[in-house]
Scaffold this motif. Structure first.
Motif, PDB file in Angstrom:
ATOM      1  N   GLU A  91       0.831  -1.212   0.000  1.00  0.00           N
ATOM      2  CA  GLU A  91       0.000   0.000   0.000  1.00  0.00           C
ATOM      3  C   GLU A  91       0.859   1.254   0.000  1.00  0.00           C
ATOM      4  OE1 GLU A  91      -3.301   2.510   0.168  1.00  0.00           O
ATOM      5  OE2 GLU A  91      -3.364   0.342  -0.053  1.00  0.00           O
ATOM      6  N   ALA A  92       1.918   1.248   0.783  1.00  0.00           N
ATOM      7  CA  ALA A  92       2.780   2.434   0.881  1.00  0.00           C
ATOM      8  C   ALA A  92       3.583   2.658  -0.394  1.00  0.00           C
ATOM      9  CB  ALA A  92       3.721   2.289   2.069  1.00  0.00           C
ATOM     10  N   MET A  93       4.014   1.596  -1.064  1.00  0.00           N
ATOM     11  CA  MET A  93       4.864   1.724  -2.253  1.00  0.00           C
ATOM     12  C   MET A  93       4.075   1.858  -3.555  1.00  0.00           C
ATOM     13  SD  MET A  93       7.716   1.808  -0.922  1.00  0.00           S
ATOM     14  CE  MET A  93       8.401   1.459   0.676  1.00  0.00           C
ATOM     15  N   SER A  94       2.790   1.621  -3.503  1.00  0.00           N
ATOM     16  CA  SER A  94       1.962   1.700  -4.702  1.00  0.00           C
ATOM     17  C   SER A  94       1.810   3.156  -5.149  1.00  0.00           C
ATOM     18  CB  SER A  94       0.588   1.107  -4.402  1.00  0.00           C
ATOM     19  OG  SER A  94      -0.298   1.336  -5.464  1.00  0.00           O
ATOM     20  N   PRO A  95       1.761   3.401  -6.467  1.00  0.00           N
ATOM     21  CA  PRO A  95       1.561   4.777  -6.939  1.00  0.00           C
ATOM     22  C   PRO A  95       0.202   5.347  -6.519  1.00  0.00           C
ATOM     23  CG  PRO A  95       2.297   3.365  -8.742  1.00  0.00           C
ATOM     24  CD  PRO A  95       2.042   2.484  -7.569  1.00  0.00           C
ATOM     25  N   GLN A  96      -0.808   4.510  -6.391  1.00  0.00           N
ATOM     26  CA  GLN A  96      -2.124   4.989  -5.957  1.00  0.00           C
ATOM     27  C   GLN A  96      -2.283   4.951  -4.442  1.00  0.00           C
ATOM     28  OE1 GLN A  96      -1.933   2.302  -8.146  1.00  0.00           O
ATOM     29  NE2 GLN A  96      -2.315   3.386 -10.069  1.00  0.00           N
ATOM     30  N   GLY A  97      -1.341   4.355  -3.753  1.00  0.00           N
ATOM     31  CA  GLY A  97      -1.429   4.203  -2.301  1.00  0.00           C
ATOM     32  C   GLY A  97      -0.868   5.395  -1.561  1.00  0.00           C
ATOM     33  N   SER A  98      -0.965   5.331  -0.236  1.00  0.00           N
ATOM     34  CA  SER A  98      -0.447   6.413   0.604  1.00  0.00           C
ATOM     35  C   SER A  98       0.068   5.832   1.919  1.00  0.00           C
ATOM     36  CB  SER A  98      -1.545   7.437   0.885  1.00  0.00           C
ATOM     37  OG  SER A  98      -2.545   6.864   1.693  1.00  0.00           O
ATOM     38  N   TRP A  99       0.824   6.638   2.632  1.00  0.00           N
ATOM     39  CA  TRP A  99       1.323   6.212   3.942  1.00  0.00           C
ATOM     40  C   TRP A  99       0.170   6.098   4.934  1.00  0.00           C
ATOM     41  CZ3 TRP A  99       5.875   4.185   4.716  1.00  0.00           C
ATOM     42  CH2 TRP A  99       6.903   4.450   3.815  1.00  0.00           C
ATOM     43  N   LEU A 100      -0.808   6.965   4.796  1.00  0.00           N
ATOM     44  CA  LEU A 100      -1.972   6.886   5.684  1.00  0.00           C
ATOM     45  C   LEU A 100      -2.734   5.585   5.449  1.00  0.00           C
ATOM     46  CD1 LEU A 100      -3.754   8.227   7.808  1.00  0.00           C
ATOM     47  CD2 LEU A 100      -5.008   9.314   5.937  1.00  0.00           C
ATOM     48  N   GLY A 101      -2.876   5.206   4.186  1.00  0.00           N
ATOM     49  CA  GLY A 101      -3.532   3.937   3.864  1.00  0.00           C
ATOM     50  C   GLY A 101      -2.760   2.754   4.416  1.00  0.00           C
ATOM     51  N   ALA A 102      -1.423   2.829   4.355  1.00  0.00           N
ATOM     52  CA  ALA A 102      -0.594   1.756   4.904  1.00  0.00           C
ATOM     53  C   ALA A 102      -0.751   1.671   6.418  1.00  0.00           C
ATOM     54  CB  ALA A 102       0.861   1.993   4.535  1.00  0.00           C
ATOM     55  N   LEU A 103      -0.832   2.822   7.077  1.00  0.00           N
ATOM     56  CA  LEU A 103      -1.012   2.838   8.526  1.00  0.00           C
ATOM     57  C   LEU A 103      -2.377   2.267   8.920  1.00  0.00           C
ATOM     58  CD1 LEU A 103       0.124   3.699  11.286  1.00  0.00           C
ATOM     59  CD2 LEU A 103      -0.994   5.898  10.928  1.00  0.00           C
ATOM     60  N   VAL A 104      -3.407   2.652   8.187  1.00  0.00           N
ATOM     61  CA  VAL A 104      -4.748   2.120   8.468  1.00  0.00           C
ATOM     62  C   VAL A 104      -4.782   0.611   8.224  1.00  0.00           C
ATOM     63  CG1 VAL A 104      -7.153   2.162   7.677  1.00  0.00           C
ATOM     64  CG2 VAL A 104      -5.926   4.305   8.066  1.00  0.00           C
ATOM     65  N   THR A 105      -4.140   0.163   7.144  1.00  0.00           N
ATOM     66  CA  THR A 105      -4.055  -1.273   6.869  1.00  0.00           C
ATOM     67  C   THR A 105      -3.358  -1.992   8.009  1.00  0.00           C
ATOM     68  OG1 THR A 105      -4.032  -0.893   4.490  1.00  0.00           O
ATOM     69  CG2 THR A 105      -3.164  -2.993   5.257  1.00  0.00           C
ATOM     70  N   LEU A 106      -2.249  -1.434   8.465  1.00  0.00           N
ATOM     71  CA  LEU A 106      -1.493  -2.054   9.547  1.00  0.00           C
ATOM     72  C   LEU A 106      -2.306  -2.133  10.834  1.00  0.00           C
ATOM     73  CD1 LEU A 106       1.354  -3.167  10.113  1.00  0.00           C
ATOM     74  CD2 LEU A 106       1.946  -0.911  10.957  1.00  0.00           C
ATOM     75  N   LEU A 107      -3.038  -1.081  11.148  1.00  0.00           N
ATOM     76  CA  LEU A 107      -3.823  -1.065  12.383  1.00  0.00           C
ATOM     77  C   LEU A 107      -5.069  -1.949  12.298  1.00  0.00           C
ATOM     78  CD1 LEU A 107      -3.631   2.691  13.413  1.00  0.00           C
ATOM     79  CD2 LEU A 107      -2.414   0.760  14.406  1.00  0.00           C
ATOM     80  N   LEU A 108      -5.828  -1.802  11.220  1.00  0.00           N
ATOM     81  CA  LEU A 108      -7.108  -2.504  11.140  1.00  0.00           C
ATOM     82  C   LEU A 108      -6.974  -3.968  10.741  1.00  0.00           C
ATOM     83  CD1 LEU A 108      -9.439   0.195   9.586  1.00  0.00           C
ATOM     84  CD2 LEU A 108      -9.129  -0.417  11.977  1.00  0.00           C
ATOM     85  N   TYR A 109      -5.963  -4.314   9.953  1.00  0.00           N
ATOM     86  CA  TYR A 109      -5.767  -5.707   9.571  1.00  0.00           C
ATOM     87  C   TYR A 109      -4.732  -6.398  10.444  1.00  0.00           C
ATOM     88  CZ  TYR A 109      -8.427  -5.196   5.263  1.00  0.00           C
ATOM     89  OH  TYR A 109      -9.412  -4.988   4.359  1.00  0.00           O
ATOM     90  N   GLY A 110      -3.930  -5.630  11.148  1.00  0.00           N
ATOM     91  CA  GLY A 110      -2.844  -6.214  11.916  1.00  0.00           C
ATOM     92  C   GLY A 110      -3.025  -6.145  13.408  1.00  0.00           C
ATOM     93  N   VAL A 111      -2.937  -4.956  13.964  1.00  0.00           N
ATOM     94  CA  VAL A 111      -2.904  -4.800  15.420  1.00  0.00           C
ATOM     95  C   VAL A 111      -4.212  -5.242  16.065  1.00  0.00           C
ATOM     96  CG1 VAL A 111      -2.668  -3.108  17.271  1.00  0.00           C
ATOM     97  CG2 VAL A 111      -1.197  -2.962  15.263  1.00  0.00           C
ATOM     98  N   LEU A 112      -5.326  -4.777  15.565  1.00  0.00           N
ATOM     99  CA  LEU A 112      -6.616  -5.108  16.186  1.00  0.00           C
ATOM    100  C   LEU A 112      -6.920  -6.609  16.135  1.00  0.00           C
ATOM    101  CD1 LEU A 112      -9.169  -4.011  17.547  1.00  0.00           C
ATOM    102  CD2 LEU A 112     -10.144  -3.732  15.267  1.00  0.00           C
ATOM    103  N   PRO A 113      -6.870  -7.261  14.957  1.00  0.00           N
ATOM    104  CA  PRO A 113      -7.164  -8.701  14.955  1.00  0.00           C
ATOM    105  C   PRO A 113      -6.125  -9.534  15.703  1.00  0.00           C
ATOM    106  CG  PRO A 113      -7.307  -7.818  12.739  1.00  0.00           C
ATOM    107  CD  PRO A 113      -6.742  -6.753  13.593  1.00  0.00           C
TER     108      PRO A 113
END
Length: 85
Positions: free
Chosen positions: A19-41
């Motif tokens: 998500e962070a390295m994708s041209p359409q992605g963003s660092w905020l999207g990577a952070l949300v992915t990390l939190l919602l798919y990673g830390v919480l579950p």
């Protein structure tokens, strides 16, 4: 338990990196992915998978306390009345 958590953490880390390295992605999207798919579950699954270990630890603690100790601790060993000299 550790293998499940480690595997899922690796997958989520790769998703966040993509998500962070994708041209359409963003660092905020990577952070949300990390939190919602990673830390919480992972916190929920880790808590559930650690339940048997917590039960064993509680049973060992109760078994150790049942070996002649007072249930209330040292406060119950004090005399009920003050003795006047």
């Amino acid at each position: 338990m550790n293998l499940v958590v480690l595997g899922w953490a690796y997958v989520v880390l790769m998703m966040a990196a993509a998500e962070a390295m994708s041209p359409q992605g963003s660092w905020l999207g990577a952070l949300v992915t990390l939190l919602l798919y990673g830390v919480l579950p992972l916190s929920i699954v880790g808590y559930i998978l650690a339940t048997p270990a917590r039960k064993r630890a509680r049973a060992l603690r109760e078994q150790a306390d049942a070996g002649g100790h007072a249930p209330g601790g040292p406060a119950e060993k004090l005399p009920a009345e003050r003795i006047e000299p």
